[in-house]
Motif scaffolding. Structure first.
Motif, mmCIF file in Angstrom:
data_model
loop_
_atom_site.group_PDB
_atom_site.id
_atom_site.type_symbol
_atom_site.label_atom_id
_atom_site.label_comp_id
_atom_site.label_asym_id
_atom_site.label_seq_id
_atom_site.Cartn_x
_atom_site.Cartn_y
_atom_site.Cartn_z
ATOM 1 N N TYR A 41 125.058 144.450 71.096
ATOM 2 C CA TYR A 41 126.320 144.458 71.821
ATOM 3 C C TYR A 41 127.073 143.152 71.543
ATOM 4 N N GLY A 42 128.297 143.265 71.080
ATOM 5 C CA GLY A 42 129.106 142.086 70.800
ATOM 6 C C GLY A 42 128.808 141.431 69.470
ATOM 7 N N GLU A 64 129.984 141.788 66.485
ATOM 8 C CA GLU A 64 131.175 141.376 65.739
ATOM 9 C C GLU A 64 131.764 140.087 66.296
ATOM 10 N N ASP A 65 131.782 139.951 67.620
ATOM 11 C CA ASP A 65 132.316 138.743 68.243
ATOM 12 C C ASP A 65 131.501 137.513 67.856
ATOM 13 N N ILE A 68 134.979 142.001 72.700
ATOM 14 C CA ILE A 68 133.884 142.769 73.285
ATOM 15 C C ILE A 68 133.154 141.970 74.364
ATOM 16 N N GLU A 112 134.070 139.130 75.659
ATOM 17 C CA GLU A 112 135.025 138.395 76.487
ATOM 18 C C GLU A 112 134.638 136.921 76.653
#
Length: 168
Positions: free
Chosen positions: A47-48, A50-51, A127, A129
């Protein structure tokens, strides 16, 4: 200076190693998801991902600039400079290093302004934040270190010392 630029490049290298590790885990999870999907078992990717990769890549890329400058890993037009008298090569090095110092300081200044504006605007990653502004500061440090290296190399060129420090 060599120890400092090597240390900073190691930070960039650690960021790249973390990107590789995260990518390996993420690809493994996605492959497992494709295989296990037939049995109604889902394996999500990170989860996340790419960020995190985007933020780490921005830190890593700029962390190598000072080392590259210190080792002379930039483009040089040897076709014109090599056959010219030594003093022309020296003048060329002084001018190039001085201009590089100015460019690096200019970029550091605008990156710092950008970090402050991004903080003021409250920009976050899409994603997770996460706030983006803290990841600007390693880039500012990279630009300042790059400027310091170029300034030292300008002084060295003025004294007639060799420009390259270590293998290119």
């Amino acid at each position: 200076m060599t120890a400092l630029v090597n240390f900073w490049a190691m930070i960039g290298g650690l960021c790249l190693a973390l990107i590789v590790a995260l990518t390996a885990v993420n690809v493994g999870a996605l492959a497992a998801d494709m295989v296990l999907r037939g049995w109604d078992i889902r394996v999500p990717g990170i989860y996340g991902y790419e960020d995190v990769v985007k933020l780490l890549a921005s830190v890593a890329a700029l962390a190598f600039f000072p080392l590259c400058q210190w080792r002379g890993g930039h483009v040089a037009v040897g076709l014109l400079i090599d056959p010219a008298p030594r003093w022309i090569g020296r003048v060329n090095r002084v001018i190039a290093q001085a201009l590089t110092t100015g460019v690096a300081l200019f970029l550091a200044w605008w990156m710092a302004i950008g970090a402050l504006e991004v903080r003021r605007d409250g920009l976050t990653t899409g994603i997770l934040e996460w706030p983006q502004w803290p990841f600007y500061w390693p880039g500012v440090v990279s630009m300042l270190l790059w400027a310091l290296v170029a300034a030292v190399m300008t002084l060295n060129a003025l004294k007639g010392e060799e420009a390259v420090h270590g293998p290119a």
